[in-house]
Design an enzyme around this catalytic site. Structure first.
Site, PDB file in Angstrom:
ATOM      1  N   CYS A 292       1.088  -1.337  -0.033  1.00  0.00           N
ATOM      2  CA  CYS A 292       0.001   0.016  -0.220  1.00  0.00           C
ATOM      3  C   CYS A 292       0.812   1.319  -0.064  1.00  0.00           C
ATOM      4  O   CYS A 292       1.804   1.354   0.746  1.00  0.00           O
ATOM      5  CB  CYS A 292      -0.967   0.183   1.155  1.00  0.00           C
ATOM      6  SG  CYS A 292      -1.994   1.377   1.308  1.00  0.00           S
TER       7      CYS A 292
ATOM      8  N   HIS B 241      -9.102  -3.931  -2.354  1.00  0.00           N
ATOM      9  CA  HIS B 241      -8.208  -2.859  -1.296  1.00  0.00           C
ATOM     10  C   HIS B 241      -8.589  -1.489  -1.512  1.00  0.00           C
ATOM     11  O   HIS B 241      -8.669  -0.840  -0.380  1.00  0.00           O
ATOM     12  CB  HIS B 241      -6.834  -3.170  -1.874  1.00  0.00           C
ATOM     13  CG  HIS B 241      -5.592  -2.295  -1.256  1.00  0.00           C
ATOM     14  ND1 HIS B 241      -4.819  -3.096  -0.496  1.00  0.00           N
ATOM     15  CD2 HIS B 241      -5.475  -1.050  -1.221  1.00  0.00           C
ATOM     16  CE1 HIS B 241      -4.025  -2.097  -0.006  1.00  0.00           C
ATOM     17  NE2 HIS B 241      -4.435  -0.900  -0.359  1.00  0.00           N
ATOM     18  N   GLU B 242      -8.977  -1.126  -2.956  1.00  0.00           N
ATOM     19  CA  GLU B 242      -9.238   0.548  -2.946  1.00  0.00           C
ATOM     20  C   GLU B 242     -10.712   0.865  -2.392  1.00  0.00           C
ATOM     21  O   GLU B 242     -10.684   1.897  -1.488  1.00  0.00           O
ATOM     22  CB  GLU B 242      -8.948   0.828  -4.206  1.00  0.00           C
ATOM     23  CG  GLU B 242      -7.810   0.976  -4.864  1.00  0.00           C
ATOM     24  CD  GLU B 242      -6.543   1.395  -4.151  1.00  0.00           C
ATOM     25  OE1 GLU B 242      -6.795   2.541  -3.252  1.00  0.00           O
ATOM     26  OE2 GLU B 242      -5.659   0.852  -4.199  1.00  0.00           O
TER      27      GLU B 242
ATOM     28  N   HIS C 225     -10.409   1.130   1.328  1.00  0.00           N
ATOM     29  CA  HIS C 225      -9.707   2.569   1.680  1.00  0.00           C
ATOM     30  C   HIS C 225     -11.142   3.552   1.589  1.00  0.00           C
ATOM     31  O   HIS C 225     -11.024   4.390   2.527  1.00  0.00           O
ATOM     32  CB  HIS C 225      -8.693   3.141   0.707  1.00  0.00           C
ATOM     33  CG  HIS C 225      -7.356   2.667   0.808  1.00  0.00           C
ATOM     34  ND1 HIS C 225      -6.748   3.102   2.039  1.00  0.00           N
ATOM     35  CD2 HIS C 225      -6.463   2.055   0.140  1.00  0.00           C
ATOM     36  CE1 HIS C 225      -5.493   2.831   1.589  1.00  0.00           C
ATOM     37  NE2 HIS C 225      -5.329   2.042   0.640  1.00  0.00           N
TER      38      HIS C 225
HETATM   39 ZN    ZN Z   1      -3.574   1.095  -0.072  1.00  0.00          ZN
END
Ligand code: ZN
Length: 194
Positions: free
Chosen positions: A106, A148-149, A152
């Site tokens: 990341c 993953h995004e 976030h």
């Molecule tokens: Zn990340």
């Protein structure tokens, strides 16, 4: 314009992004700047929180890796290269299938990589930069990067998804990043006269 990437420890990384209800010139500029920033940092994805904005906006580009991905619009497979870079507004992950382990890093955690369980295949519902609804299926690395995004955008980080066995050995590195971030924030507050 290349934007500074927010490191772990900054509170914005824990904020849920606000919905992008209108594609304004400012949103277009932010998306363009985020793509430039992601490319410069050799990342495969970047969320708005990582440039200090709590918004449902992420950019992706998996062309820099040799890890396999597939992209389907309806039943038709789409050439990945032609779909990159990808800009997603208000993305939602639907029907995650076939959990598998895979390595992730990341840009907000320089030098930290670890295995995270993600679905191999996901459906994604989002809005594109033209403000049009978008639905597709992504597998492999692209699917992983989107998961993953989207995390976030909801204030969730990849270290939250690691098993204790995976995370414990990374903890010293994570603490160093956090401590540095908190010190920088403290100095900035002082410089502003609190
Ligand atoms: Zn990340």
């Amino acid at each position: 314009m290349i934007l500074p990437i927010v490191p772990y420890g900054h509170p914005v990384l824990r904020q849920k992004g606000g919905k992008v209800s209108e594609v304004t010139p400012e949103i277009r500029q932010l998306a363009a700047d985020m793509i430039e920033t992601m490319h410069e940092a050799n990342g495969v994805g970047l969320a708005a929180q990582q440039v200090g904005r709590a918004l449902q906006l992420t950019v992706l580009d998996v062309r820099t890796t040799d890890r396999a991905s597939q992209l389907f619009m309806g039943v038709r497979e789409v050439n990945i290269e032609s779909a990159m870079p990808m800009i997603l507004l208000n993305p939602v992950v639907l029907s995650p299938e076939k959990p598998e382990m895979g390595e992730e890093g990341c840009l907000s955690f320089p030098g930290v990589t670890g295995d995270v369980e993600r679905a191999h295949s996901i459906r994604v519902s989002a809005t594109n930069l033209e403000g049009e609804p978008l639905q597709f299926t992504a597998t492999g690395l692209l699917g992983r990067a989107i998961q993953h995004e989207v995390d976030h955008l909801n204030g969730v980080l990849f270290i939250d998804r690691m098993t204790p066995e995976e995370r414990t050995p990374l903890e010293p590195k994570i603490r160093v990043i956090e401590k540095e971030t908190l010190e920088v924030l403290k100095k900035k507050r002082k410089a502003r006269g609190r």
